[in-house]
Design an enzyme around this catalytic site. Structure first.
Site, PDB file in Angstrom:
ATOM      1  N   GLU A 110     -13.636   1.633   5.804  1.00  0.00           N
ATOM      2  CA  GLU A 110     -13.635   0.975   4.755  1.00  0.00           C
ATOM      3  C   GLU A 110     -13.132  -0.424   4.815  1.00  0.00           C
ATOM      4  O   GLU A 110     -12.183  -0.858   5.285  1.00  0.00           O
ATOM      5  CB  GLU A 110     -12.874   1.817   3.624  1.00  0.00           C
ATOM      6  CG  GLU A 110     -13.594   3.318   3.271  1.00  0.00           C
ATOM      7  CD  GLU A 110     -13.100   4.172   2.135  1.00  0.00           C
ATOM      8  OE1 GLU A 110     -11.920   3.685   2.187  1.00  0.00           O
ATOM      9  OE2 GLU A 110     -13.333   4.773   1.743  1.00  0.00           O
ATOM     10  N   CYS A 124      -9.879  -7.022   2.858  1.00  0.00           N
ATOM     11  CA  CYS A 124      -9.115  -6.299   3.363  1.00  0.00           C
ATOM     12  C   CYS A 124      -9.744  -5.570   4.330  1.00  0.00           C
ATOM     13  O   CYS A 124     -10.557  -4.708   3.954  1.00  0.00           O
ATOM     14  CB  CYS A 124      -8.390  -5.260   2.346  1.00  0.00           C
ATOM     15  SG  CYS A 124      -7.290  -4.187   3.121  1.00  0.00           S
ATOM     16  N   CYS A 131      -5.281   6.269  11.604  1.00  0.00           N
ATOM     17  CA  CYS A 131      -4.266   5.530  12.259  1.00  0.00           C
ATOM     18  C   CYS A 131      -3.304   6.682  13.086  1.00  0.00           C
ATOM     19  O   CYS A 131      -3.316   7.810  12.482  1.00  0.00           O
ATOM     20  CB  CYS A 131      -3.340   5.095  10.973  1.00  0.00           C
ATOM     21  SG  CYS A 131      -1.961   4.379  11.769  1.00  0.00           S
ATOM     22  N   CYS A 135       2.620   7.452   8.636  1.00  0.00           N
ATOM     23  CA  CYS A 135       3.545   7.198   7.655  1.00  0.00           C
ATOM     24  C   CYS A 135       3.374   8.157   6.774  1.00  0.00           C
ATOM     25  O   CYS A 135       2.177   8.485   6.100  1.00  0.00           O
ATOM     26  CB  CYS A 135       3.406   5.742   7.043  1.00  0.00           C
ATOM     27  SG  CYS A 135       3.576   4.405   8.412  1.00  0.00           S
ATOM     28  N   CYS A 138       1.230   7.420   3.327  1.00  0.00           N
ATOM     29  CA  CYS A 138       0.134   6.753   3.428  1.00  0.00           C
ATOM     30  C   CYS A 138      -1.164   7.649   3.864  1.00  0.00           C
ATOM     31  O   CYS A 138      -0.932   8.476   4.773  1.00  0.00           O
ATOM     32  CB  CYS A 138       0.086   5.789   4.710  1.00  0.00           C
ATOM     33  SG  CYS A 138      -1.493   5.147   5.223  1.00  0.00           S
ATOM     34  N   GLY A 186      -5.613   1.617   9.973  1.00  0.00           N
ATOM     35  CA  GLY A 186      -5.374   1.473  11.243  1.00  0.00           C
ATOM     36  C   GLY A 186      -4.018   0.405  11.369  1.00  0.00           C
ATOM     37  O   GLY A 186      -3.654  -0.185  10.386  1.00  0.00           O
ATOM     38  N   SER A 218      -0.916  -7.212   8.906  1.00  0.00           N
ATOM     39  CA  SER A 218       0.276  -6.311   8.443  1.00  0.00           C
ATOM     40  C   SER A 218       0.277  -5.275   9.703  1.00  0.00           C
ATOM     41  O   SER A 218      -0.780  -4.621   9.874  1.00  0.00           O
ATOM     42  CB  SER A 218      -0.269  -5.583   7.094  1.00  0.00           C
ATOM     43  OG  SER A 218       0.816  -4.814   6.926  1.00  0.00           O
ATOM     44  N   SER A 240       5.501  -3.937   7.103  1.00  0.00           N
ATOM     45  CA  SER A 240       5.460  -2.776   6.238  1.00  0.00           C
ATOM     46  C   SER A 240       7.008  -2.168   6.409  1.00  0.00           C
ATOM     47  O   SER A 240       7.164  -1.570   7.292  1.00  0.00           O
ATOM     48  CB  SER A 240       4.564  -1.731   6.679  1.00  0.00           C
ATOM     49  OG  SER A 240       3.215  -2.261   6.340  1.00  0.00           O
ATOM     50  N   LEU A 241       7.811  -2.768   5.692  1.00  0.00           N
ATOM     51  CA  LEU A 241       9.364  -2.333   5.769  1.00  0.00           C
ATOM     52  C   LEU A 241       9.548  -1.028   5.173  1.00  0.00           C
ATOM     53  O   LEU A 241       9.878  -0.039   5.806  1.00  0.00           O
ATOM     54  CB  LEU A 241      10.326  -3.512   5.532  1.00  0.00           C
ATOM     55  CG  LEU A 241      11.637  -3.429   5.921  1.00  0.00           C
ATOM     56  CD1 LEU A 241      11.983  -3.480   7.333  1.00  0.00           C
ATOM     57  CD2 LEU A 241      12.791  -4.377   5.025  1.00  0.00           C
ATOM     58  N   HIS A 242       9.605  -0.920   3.854  1.00  0.00           N
ATOM     59  CA  HIS A 242       9.703   0.037   2.951  1.00  0.00           C
ATOM     60  C   HIS A 242      11.195   0.702   3.018  1.00  0.00           C
ATOM     61  O   HIS A 242      11.058   1.686   2.104  1.00  0.00           O
ATOM     62  CB  HIS A 242       8.744   1.215   3.501  1.00  0.00           C
ATOM     63  CG  HIS A 242       7.444   0.501   3.354  1.00  0.00           C
ATOM     64  ND1 HIS A 242       6.563  -0.297   2.364  1.00  0.00           N
ATOM     65  CD2 HIS A 242       6.106   0.801   4.386  1.00  0.00           C
ATOM     66  CE1 HIS A 242       5.453  -0.432   2.945  1.00  0.00           C
ATOM     67  NE2 HIS A 242       5.027   0.209   3.937  1.00  0.00           N
ATOM     68  N   ASN A 317       0.715   3.818  -4.409  1.00  0.00           N
ATOM     69  CA  ASN A 317      -0.604   4.507  -4.811  1.00  0.00           C
ATOM     70  C   ASN A 317      -0.921   6.136  -4.671  1.00  0.00           C
ATOM     71  O   ASN A 317      -0.944   6.225  -3.409  1.00  0.00           O
ATOM     72  CB  ASN A 317      -1.982   3.854  -3.773  1.00  0.00           C
ATOM     73  CG  ASN A 317      -2.280   2.330  -4.418  1.00  0.00           C
ATOM     74  OD1 ASN A 317      -2.119   2.172  -5.812  1.00  0.00           O
ATOM     75  ND2 ASN A 317      -1.946   1.520  -3.464  1.00  0.00           N
ATOM     76  N   CYS A 360      -4.421   0.315  -0.985  1.00  0.00           N
ATOM     77  CA  CYS A 360      -3.974   0.443   0.415  1.00  0.00           C
ATOM     78  C   CYS A 360      -3.465   1.742   0.437  1.00  0.00           C
ATOM     79  O   CYS A 360      -2.702   2.229  -0.651  1.00  0.00           O
ATOM     80  CB  CYS A 360      -3.098  -0.399   0.661  1.00  0.00           C
ATOM     81  SG  CYS A 360      -3.840  -1.960   1.480  1.00  0.00           S
TER      82      CYS A 360
HETATM   83  N1  SAH Z   1      -1.052  -0.314   9.380  1.00  0.00           N
HETATM   84  C1  SAH Z   1      -0.551  -1.702   8.972  1.00  0.00           C
HETATM   85  C2  SAH Z   1      -1.581  -2.070   7.989  1.00  0.00           C
HETATM   86  C3  SAH Z   1      -2.300  -1.024   6.974  1.00  0.00           C
HETATM   87  S1  SAH Z   1      -1.432  -0.453   5.810  1.00  0.00           S
HETATM   88  C4  SAH Z   1       0.682  -1.480   8.149  1.00  0.00           C
HETATM   89  O1  SAH Z   1       1.127  -0.133   7.984  1.00  0.00           O
HETATM   90  O2  SAH Z   1       1.195  -2.441   8.007  1.00  0.00           O
HETATM   91  C5  SAH Z   1      -1.339  -1.748   4.617  1.00  0.00           C
HETATM   92  C6  SAH Z   1      -0.217  -1.779   3.653  1.00  0.00           C
HETATM   93  O3  SAH Z   1      -0.469  -0.490   2.601  1.00  0.00           O
HETATM   94  C7  SAH Z   1       0.985  -1.301   4.294  1.00  0.00           C
HETATM   95  O4  SAH Z   1       2.168  -1.941   3.943  1.00  0.00           O
HETATM   96  C8  SAH Z   1       1.378   0.031   3.993  1.00  0.00           C
HETATM   97  O5  SAH Z   1       2.456   0.584   4.255  1.00  0.00           O
HETATM   98  C9  SAH Z   1       0.658   0.260   2.591  1.00  0.00           C
HETATM   99  N2  SAH Z   1       0.569   1.534   1.892  1.00  0.00           N
HETATM  100  C10 SAH Z   1       0.199   2.624   2.740  1.00  0.00           C
HETATM  101  N3  SAH Z   1      -0.162   3.620   1.955  1.00  0.00           N
HETATM  102  C11 SAH Z   1       0.316   3.197   0.582  1.00  0.00           C
HETATM  103  C12 SAH Z   1       0.492   3.920  -0.630  1.00  0.00           C
HETATM  104  N4  SAH Z   1      -0.191   5.326  -0.613  1.00  0.00           N
HETATM  105  N5  SAH Z   1       0.709   3.433  -1.421  1.00  0.00           N
HETATM  106  C13 SAH Z   1       0.930   2.029  -1.504  1.00  0.00           C
HETATM  107  N6  SAH Z   1       1.123   1.068  -0.318  1.00  0.00           N
HETATM  108  C14 SAH Z   1       0.510   1.989   0.782  1.00  0.00           C
HETATM  109 FE1  SF4 Z   2      -1.150   3.775   9.722  1.00  0.00          FE
HETATM  110 FE2  SF4 Z   2      -0.275   1.548   8.191  1.00  0.00          FE
HETATM  111 FE3  SF4 Z   2      -0.646   3.983   7.259  1.00  0.00          FE
HETATM  112 FE4  SF4 Z   2       1.409   3.716   8.714  1.00  0.00          FE
HETATM  113  S1  SF4 Z   2       0.894   2.723   6.665  1.00  0.00           S
HETATM  114  S2  SF4 Z   2      -0.034   5.360   8.759  1.00  0.00           S
HETATM  115  S3  SF4 Z   2       0.903   2.351  10.179  1.00  0.00           S
HETATM  116  S4  SF4 Z   2      -2.157   2.762   8.094  1.00  0.00           S
END
Ligand code: SAH
Ligand code: SF4
Length: 407
Positions: A110, A124, A131, A135, A138, A186, A218, A240-242, A317, A360
């Site tokens: 997508e 995007c 992936c 995480c 995600c 990814g 990212s 992506s620190l979180h 999300n 995302c």
């Molecule tokens: N894999 C890479 C890039 C894709 S994810 C990464 O992790 O950075 C893009 C962004 O969306 C990242 O910051 C990720 O942490 C965030 N993300 C993933 N799942 C999410 C969700 N359910 N709600 C909000 N942000 C999310």
């Molecule tokens: Fe992969 Fe990024 Fe999702 Fe983590 S947040 S599972 S690195 S796509």
């Protein structure tokens, strides 16, 4: 490279070489190797083809009027200009467009176009199918099938969006598509060779011409690849620190067990080209009761000390099956206020494309077991029920992009 998973595949669907994925040098070499073009004419021919493909967006050799007919016929025998198929296109009521693109049988990704983000609008893009990093918040991480996208497949996402927006030849001004973010499916740094080549192609001034400073990559923190990313692409960096401590980040972003926060921060400080004009974006997903306390906002400030940074607070999300919840609006605002007071721009990402699950972490293609239509129906029902439960005037965010985050 030892720390990079080799998930590459050769395109299986066609014996023809797709020009879309070739850099200038690669195209020149391929033209000569194919026997179609003599070495002494390779540069000129490459320049002609380059402009037709990347500036005009042509998919038909016969439109290349400055190339002789017999030469075009030979090119067609060896090369392809085919675009992947758009399996589904959804347009959100806020103008966000989500494309489900079939790269090869069973390989679907997508990409999402979001208007009014960055200078004009941002795409995007995905770098892998699925992936490997899992995480915990995600959706993409729950998708099993994973392979790296090829350079052609990454560039094709931009071409397909340009086709749909009617944005050929590549306009210099008044663009709809002005920015690219690698925030789709990814982990881009596990596919750096193809991501870097795709950025070379996308940023070329005589082609799609999206400048490197408008391209953001990212990463969840693949520390050993950060320096190479900067040197090879000069792209803007997003991390992506979180979480602000290792035990929590180990859970949210399991890659943290391999490269912890201290190592990550050290690598970020060393990122090539970092300055106040080229700041790192820190992404921080807001998870209710997990990482959203005022103390954690202060811990974040402590971590970022001395780094030219922007912070993007991403309201979580939700997706079907997750146990996490999005922080309350007041918690997000309180968190943001602490960051703002310390002088950080910390935009809260505005909700985009949520009605079509384009946000995302919601991206997950159907290159899996269940039938695509079943999953989409389930997702729509789930999204609709989540939407219903939101307080009036507050909708959930689009995560990939934010006003303020992308220049
Ligand atoms: N894999 C890479 C890039 C894709 S994810 C990464 O992790 O950075 C893009 C962004 O969306 C990242 O910051 C990720 O942490 C965030 N993300 C993933 N799942 C999410 C969700 N359910 N709600 C909000 N942000 C999310
Ligand atoms: Fe992969 Fe990024 Fe999702 Fe983590 S947040 S599972 S690195 S796509």
């Amino acid at each position: 490279m030892a720390h990079t998973l080799d998930l590459s595949v050769k395109s299986t669907s066609s014996p023809l070489v797709n020009i879309t994925g070739l850099t200038r040098e690669g195209l020149m070499q391929a033209l000569v190797e194919s026997g179609v073009v003599e070495a002494r004419k390779a540069k000129m021919r490459m320049q002609q083809i380059w402009r037709w493909v990347h500036h005009y967006g042509f998919t038909d050799f016969d439109l290349m009027t400055d190339i002789a007919k017999d030469q075009r016929a030979l090119l067609k025998e060896k090369f392809s200009l085919a675009r992947p198929e758009i399996v589904e296109r959804q347009i959100s009521n806020d103008g966000t467009r989500k494309y489900l693109i079939r790269m090869a049988p069973g390989i679907e990704v997508e990409s999402v176009y979001i208007p009014s983000v960055g200078r004009a609008g941002a795409l995007c893009v995905s770098s892998q199918v699925g992936c490997t990093l899992n995480c915990s918040f995600c959706h993409t991480g729950t998708q099993k099938l994973v392979r790296n996208l090829t350079t052609a497949e990454i560039v094709a996402q931009v071409q397909v969006a340009r086709d749909d927006l009617g944005e050929w030849p590549s306009p210099k001004e008044d663009r709809q598509l002005s920015n690219i973010v690698f925030m789709g499916m990814g982990e881009p740094l596990y596919n750096l060779d193809n991501v870097a080549a795709a950025i070379d192609i996308i940023s070329d001034g005589e082609g799609i011409a999206i400048s490197r400073r408008r391209i953001t990559v990212s990463t969840s923190g693949v520390v050993p690849e950060l320096e190479a990313l900067g040197n090879r692409t000069q792209a803007m960096l997003a991390i992506s620190l979180h979480a602000t401590n290792d035990p929590l980040r180990d859970v949210l972003v399991p890659l943290n067990k391999k490269y912890n926060i201290a190592e990550l921060m050290a690598a970020i400080r060393a990122y090539p080209g970092l300055s106040n004009a080229r700041r790192v974006t820190f992404e921080y997903v807001m998870l209710k009761g997990v990482n959203d306390s005022p103390d954690e906002a202060r811990a974040l400030l402590h971590l970022l000390k001395g780094i030219p940074a922007k912070i993007n607070l991403i309201p979580f999300n939700p997706w079907p099956g997750t146990d996490y919840q999005c922080s309350s609006w007041s918690a997000i605002e309180a968190f943001a206020t602490i960051l703002n007071k310390a002088g950080y721009a910390s935009p809260i990402r505005t909700p985009r494309g949520r009605d079509i699950l384009a946000a995302c972490g919601q991206l997950k293609s159907e290159s899996e077991k269940k039938r695509a239509s079943t999953i989409r129906r389930e997702q729509r029902e789930e999204a609709a029920s989540n939407q219903d439960s939101l307080p009036a005037g507050e909708s959930l965010p689009f995560a990939a992009l934010a006003g303020g985050m992308i220049d």
